[in-house]
Write a protein that holds these residues in place. Sequence first.
Motif, short mmCIF file in Angstrom:
data_model
loop_
_atom_site.label_atom_id
_atom_site.label_comp_id
_atom_site.label_asym_id
_atom_site.label_seq_id
_atom_site.Cartn_x
_atom_site.Cartn_y
_atom_site.Cartn_z
N ILE A 93 88.36 37.57 146.10
CA ILE A 93 89.64 38.25 145.67
C ILE A 93 89.12 39.43 145.09
O ILE A 93 88.27 39.38 144.06
N TYR A 94 89.52 40.83 145.48
CA TYR A 94 89.12 41.87 145.02
C TYR A 94 90.47 42.43 144.16
O TYR A 94 91.63 42.58 144.62
N TYR A 95 90.53 42.42 142.94
CA TYR A 95 91.49 43.07 142.05
C TYR A 95 91.14 43.73 140.91
O TYR A 95 90.07 43.99 140.60
N GLU A 96 92.15 44.50 140.32
CA GLU A 96 92.00 45.15 139.10
C GLU A 96 92.51 44.56 137.91
O GLU A 96 93.71 43.93 137.90
N SER A 97 91.48 44.20 136.97
CA SER A 97 92.17 43.60 135.74
C SER A 97 92.42 44.79 134.73
O SER A 97 91.72 45.40 134.21
N VAL A 98 93.78 44.89 134.81
CA VAL A 98 94.34 45.97 134.01
C VAL A 98 93.94 46.17 132.53
O VAL A 98 93.60 47.34 132.16
N SER A 99 93.88 45.17 132.05
CA SER A 99 93.91 44.96 130.70
C SER A 99 92.47 45.63 130.14
O SER A 99 92.21 46.07 128.98
N ILE A 100 91.48 45.45 130.83
CA ILE A 100 89.90 45.78 130.81
C ILE A 100 89.77 47.22 131.41
O ILE A 100 88.71 47.47 131.43
N GLN A 101 90.64 47.42 132.49
CA GLN A 101 90.36 48.68 133.23
C GLN A 101 89.10 48.50 133.98
O GLN A 101 88.40 49.31 133.93
N LYS A 102 89.02 47.31 134.73
CA LYS A 102 87.99 46.89 135.64
C LYS A 102 88.39 46.58 136.80
O LYS A 102 89.25 45.88 136.95
#
Length: 125
Positions: A93-102
Amino acid sequence: MDTRKLIGDTFAEHFVEEWIAGWNEHDLEKILSHYTEDFSVDTPLAMKRLPETKGFIKGKDKIRAYWGKALENNPNLHFRLINICCGINCLAIYYESVSIQKQVVENLFFNNEMKVEKAIMMYSK
């Protein structure tokens, strides 16, 4: 008995939809429902936050405590799906963790019952 199975698009899409929804809803039991009792995670975040683990945590109870604290400490945690890659007995799963901006690639390895038995996380710089 050969237990190697190609993860299909339909399964992957349904799984990832539920998985991301669980994280975005901060529903720990919904998240954990996809995993075996003795699953393990390898994650640089655990190495950073719990150095004694050396980044490796095993067992649903220990991971429940670790992820529960992460959810508690990150009330704005939100994942945005970028892509899904399917493999044999695994998916990424390739995703963006918005809260840590990674950006994150989470590699999940499945057992015969299609439950995750191992997860390996990788984070962008």
